[in-house]
Design a protein around this motif. Sequence first.
Motif, PDB file in Angstrom:
ATOM      1  N   SER A  12     137.679   6.450   9.806  1.00 18.67           N
ATOM      2  CA  SER A  12     136.283   6.080  10.048  1.00 18.67           C
ATOM      3  C   SER A  12     135.972   6.549  11.472  1.00 18.67           C
ATOM      4  O   SER A  12     135.122   7.393  11.696  1.00 18.67           O
ATOM      5  CB  SER A  12     136.155   4.574   9.884  1.00 18.67           C
ATOM      6  N   SER A  13     136.702   6.026  12.437  1.00 21.96           N
ATOM      7  CA  SER A  13     136.679   6.503  13.827  1.00 21.96           C
ATOM      8  C   SER A  13     138.091   6.325  14.370  1.00 21.96           C
ATOM      9  O   SER A  13     138.700   5.265  14.159  1.00 21.96           O
ATOM     10  CB  SER A  13     135.689   5.677  14.652  1.00 21.96           C
ATOM     11  N   THR A  14     138.593   7.319  15.065  1.00 23.39           N
ATOM     12  CA  THR A  14     139.938   7.171  15.650  1.00 23.39           C
ATOM     13  C   THR A  14     139.955   6.037  16.677  1.00 23.39           C
ATOM     14  O   THR A  14     141.004   5.450  16.943  1.00 23.39           O
ATOM     15  CB  THR A  14     140.404   8.482  16.318  1.00 23.39           C
ATOM     16  N   GLN A  15     138.778   5.721  17.246  1.00 25.54           N
ATOM     17  CA  GLN A  15     138.695   4.601  18.188  1.00 25.54           C
ATOM     18  C   GLN A  15     139.136   3.308  17.503  1.00 25.54           C
ATOM     19  O   GLN A  15     139.861   2.502  18.076  1.00 25.54           O
ATOM     20  CB  GLN A  15     137.245   4.418  18.685  1.00 25.54           C
ATOM     21  N   VAL A  34     139.252  14.561  10.263  1.00 23.54           N
ATOM     22  CA  VAL A  34     137.844  14.296   9.970  1.00 23.54           C
ATOM     23  C   VAL A  34     137.562  12.842  10.349  1.00 23.54           C
ATOM     24  O   VAL A  34     138.421  11.992  10.149  1.00 23.54           O
ATOM     25  CB  VAL A  34     137.589  14.447   8.435  1.00 23.54           C
ATOM     26  N   GLN A  35     136.380  12.584  10.886  1.00 26.95           N
ATOM     27  CA  GLN A  35     135.951  11.196  11.087  1.00 26.95           C
ATOM     28  C   GLN A  35     134.697  10.966  10.246  1.00 26.95           C
ATOM     29  O   GLN A  35     133.779  11.785  10.238  1.00 26.95           O
ATOM     30  CB  GLN A  35     135.604  10.917  12.537  1.00 26.95           C
ATOM     31  N   GLU A  36     134.688   9.831   9.566  1.00 23.33           N
ATOM     32  CA  GLU A  36     133.520   9.551   8.728  1.00 23.33           C
ATOM     33  C   GLU A  36     132.414   8.885   9.533  1.00 23.33           C
ATOM     34  O   GLU A  36     131.236   9.039   9.227  1.00 23.33           O
ATOM     35  CB  GLU A  36     133.927   8.659   7.556  1.00 23.33           C
ATOM     36  N   ARG A  37     132.772   8.127  10.540  1.00 22.04           N
ATOM     37  CA  ARG A  37     131.764   7.458  11.370  1.00 22.04           C
ATOM     38  C   ARG A  37     132.140   7.623  12.846  1.00 22.04           C
ATOM     39  O   ARG A  37     132.337   6.642  13.565  1.00 22.04           O
ATOM     40  CB  ARG A  37     131.667   5.974  11.009  1.00 22.04           C
ATOM     41  N   GLY A  38     132.261   8.889  13.250  1.00 23.10           N
ATOM     42  CA  GLY A  38     132.586   9.148  14.652  1.00 23.10           C
ATOM     43  C   GLY A  38     131.440   8.666  15.531  1.00 23.10           C
ATOM     44  O   GLY A  38     130.276   8.817  15.181  1.00 23.10           O
ATOM     45  N   ARG A  39     131.786   8.063  16.646  1.00 26.16           N
ATOM     46  CA  ARG A  39     130.697   7.581  17.496  1.00 26.16           C
ATOM     47  C   ARG A  39     130.780   8.175  18.890  1.00 26.16           C
ATOM     48  O   ARG A  39     131.865   8.497  19.393  1.00 26.16           O
ATOM     49  CB  ARG A  39     130.610   6.069  17.533  1.00 26.16           C
ATOM     50  N   GLY A  40     129.592   8.324  19.499  1.00 27.65           N
ATOM     51  CA  GLY A  40     129.494   8.838  20.840  1.00 27.65           C
ATOM     52  C   GLY A  40     129.083   7.742  21.803  1.00 27.65           C
ATOM     53  O   GLY A  40     129.050   6.562  21.442  1.00 27.65           O
ATOM     54  N   ARG A  41     128.777   8.133  23.012  1.00 27.72           N
ATOM     55  CA  ARG A  41     128.344   7.175  24.025  1.00 27.72           C
ATOM     56  C   ARG A  41     126.956   6.652  23.668  1.00 27.72           C
ATOM     57  O   ARG A  41     126.183   7.319  23.008  1.00 27.72           O
ATOM     58  CB  ARG A  41     128.276   7.834  25.408  1.00 27.72           C
ATOM     59  N   ARG A  42     126.678   5.456  24.140  1.00 23.12           N
ATOM     60  CA  ARG A  42     125.351   4.859  24.070  1.00 23.12           C
ATOM     61  C   ARG A  42     124.756   4.891  22.660  1.00 23.12           C
ATOM     62  O   ARG A  42     123.595   5.240  22.454  1.00 23.12           O
ATOM     63  CB  ARG A  42     124.426   5.523  25.089  1.00 23.12           C
ATOM     64  N   VAL A  45     125.787   9.095  17.348  1.00 15.89           N
ATOM     65  CA  VAL A  45     126.769   9.457  16.324  1.00 15.89           C
ATOM     66  C   VAL A  45     127.503  10.698  16.822  1.00 15.89           C
ATOM     67  O   VAL A  45     126.901  11.545  17.485  1.00 15.89           O
ATOM     68  CB  VAL A  45     126.023   9.787  15.003  1.00 15.89           C
ATOM     69  N   TRP A  46     128.809  10.806  16.529  1.00 15.83           N
ATOM     70  CA  TRP A  46     129.545  12.038  16.858  1.00 15.83           C
ATOM     71  C   TRP A  46     129.934  12.684  15.536  1.00 15.83           C
ATOM     72  O   TRP A  46     130.838  12.219  14.835  1.00 15.83           O
ATOM     73  CB  TRP A  46     130.779  11.725  17.715  1.00 15.83           C
ATOM     74  N   LEU A  47     129.225  13.744  15.183  1.00 15.79           N
ATOM     75  CA  LEU A  47     129.511  14.419  13.914  1.00 15.79           C
ATOM     76  C   LEU A  47     130.915  15.011  13.971  1.00 15.79           C
ATOM     77  O   LEU A  47     131.266  15.680  14.950  1.00 15.79           O
ATOM     78  CB  LEU A  47     128.476  15.515  13.654  1.00 15.79           C
ATOM     79  N   LYS A  97     125.499  23.910  27.164  1.00 13.03           N
ATOM     80  CA  LYS A  97     125.671  23.490  25.770  1.00 13.03           C
ATOM     81  C   LYS A  97     126.914  22.614  25.664  1.00 13.03           C
ATOM     82  O   LYS A  97     127.970  22.978  26.210  1.00 13.03           O
ATOM     83  CB  LYS A  97     125.836  24.698  24.852  1.00 13.03           C
ATOM     84  N   LYS A  98     126.793  21.532  24.916  1.00  8.47           N
ATOM     85  CA  LYS A  98     127.907  20.581  24.876  1.00  8.47           C
ATOM     86  C   LYS A  98     129.047  21.100  24.003  1.00  8.47           C
ATOM     87  O   LYS A  98     128.843  21.499  22.859  1.00  8.47           O
ATOM     88  CB  LYS A  98     127.392  19.250  24.329  1.00  8.47           C
ATOM     89  N   ILE A  99     130.234  21.070  24.567  1.00 11.47           N
ATOM     90  CA  ILE A  99     131.424  21.485  23.809  1.00 11.47           C
ATOM     91  C   ILE A  99     132.342  20.290  23.538  1.00 11.47           C
ATOM     92  O   ILE A  99     133.078  20.289  22.564  1.00 11.47           O
ATOM     93  CB  ILE A  99     132.196  22.622  24.543  1.00 11.47           C
ATOM     94  N   ALA A 100     132.256  19.267  24.396  1.00 10.21           N
ATOM     95  CA  ALA A 100     133.141  18.112  24.232  1.00 10.21           C
ATOM     96  C   ALA A 100     132.486  16.861  24.789  1.00 10.21           C
ATOM     97  O   ALA A 100     131.625  16.931  25.678  1.00 10.21           O
ATOM     98  CB  ALA A 100     134.469  18.363  24.942  1.00 10.21           C
ATOM     99  N   GLY A 101     132.894  15.721  24.236  1.00  4.77           N
ATOM    100  CA  GLY A 101     132.372  14.433  24.711  1.00  4.77           C
ATOM    101  C   GLY A 101     133.502  13.427  24.829  1.00  4.77           C
ATOM    102  O   GLY A 101     134.547  13.565  24.184  1.00  4.77           O
ATOM    103  N   ILE A 102     133.256  12.429  25.656  1.00  2.42           N
ATOM    104  CA  ILE A 102     134.284  11.424  25.964  1.00  2.42           C
ATOM    105  C   ILE A 102     133.662  10.039  25.836  1.00  2.42           C
ATOM    106  O   ILE A 102     132.570   9.796  26.355  1.00  2.42           O
ATOM    107  CB  ILE A 102     134.808  11.644  27.402  1.00  2.42           C
TER     108      ILE A 102
HETATM  109  C1  BTN Z   1     129.853  11.459  23.579  1.00  2.18           C
HETATM  110  O1  BTN Z   1     129.720  12.516  24.207  1.00  2.18           O
HETATM  111  O2  BTN Z   1     128.867  10.820  23.192  1.00  2.18           O
HETATM  112  C2  BTN Z   1     131.235  10.961  23.316  1.00  2.18           C
HETATM  113  C3  BTN Z   1     131.818  11.504  22.043  1.00  2.18           C
HETATM  114  C4  BTN Z   1     133.206  10.979  21.753  1.00  2.18           C
HETATM  115  C5  BTN Z   1     133.713  11.426  20.403  1.00  2.18           C
HETATM  116  C6  BTN Z   1     135.145  11.039  20.196  1.00  2.18           C
HETATM  117  S1  BTN Z   1     135.849  11.836  18.782  1.00  2.18           S
HETATM  118  C7  BTN Z   1     137.262  10.820  18.917  1.00  2.18           C
HETATM  119  C8  BTN Z   1     136.775   9.436  19.252  1.00  2.18           C
HETATM  120  N1  BTN Z   1     136.398   8.722  18.049  1.00  2.18           N
HETATM  121  C9  BTN Z   1     135.093   8.460  18.005  1.00  2.18           C
HETATM  122  O3  BTN Z   1     134.520   7.851  17.099  1.00  2.18           O
HETATM  123  N2  BTN Z   1     134.498   8.919  19.109  1.00  2.18           N
HETATM  124  C10 BTN Z   1     135.443   9.566  20.001  1.00  2.18           C
END
Ligand code: BTN
Length: 220
Positions: A12-15, A34-42, A45-47, A97-102
């Motif tokens: 769902s999310s590795t988090q 693959v993540q089904e519900r990857g999430r980003g900051r704030r 969604v993180w596709l 252009k965004k290549i990575a997020g944390i």
């Molecule tokens: C952002 O820029 O908004 C942060 C994106 C973080 C994505 C990673 S992918 C691995 C981990 N699992 C998640 O659901 N989110 C982080």
Amino acid sequence: MNTHIIHVDRASSTQDVARGMTPHKLGTVVAADVQERGRGRRGHVWLSPRGGLYASIILRNDPLLSLRVGVAVVRALKHAGIVARLKWPNDVLVSEKKIAGILIEATGETAIVGIGVNISSTPLPEATCAAAETGVPITRDALLQLILREIAVNNDEDVIEVYRALCSTLGRRVRVGITEGRQVIGIALGIDRDGHLLVDDGKTTHTITAGDCVHLPAAV
Ligand code: BTN
């Protein structure tokens, strides 16, 4: 730091997988294809389609961890032949252009550090991916190893100094959304010793501790 990588095909999310582990062993890394519900900051969604790097690392929390990990990802990309910079606080961009997020989710002394890198494809038109930025392909696992190595080595450095040198926000005109409906527009003057962004709106210098930062064109 000793690391132990657990690969799963789908999460769902590795988090959440990392958070669900007990005990929270420092250095444990959960990586998913693959993540089904990857999430980003704030709340974003993180596709997370197949072909990207999606990993969560259990680390000791520290106030500068987010900047530290941003620096590590930029340096790892550099080893892979990709010149990236940081948009405050830790968006990793190549030519804007965004290549990575944390994403850092901390509880007490432990932080779950989520890193997503677009490798073979770009889930959004305004983003980029490693394959588009370098002629030398890099695999997900090789990039993860580079990131883990950089996280381990940059622990003792003056992270703020290194961060400032890699941060493309400094000197830019920015708009920072601080809370719903509240934003600051001005020039990004600096990053203080706590990693906060200093923005001069022409009247006051605001110290911004958290927010969504947008780089604006220079005022005419
Ligand atoms: C952002 O820029 O908004 C942060 C994106 C973080 C994505 C990673 S992918 C691995 C981990 N699992 C998640 O659901 N989110 C982080």
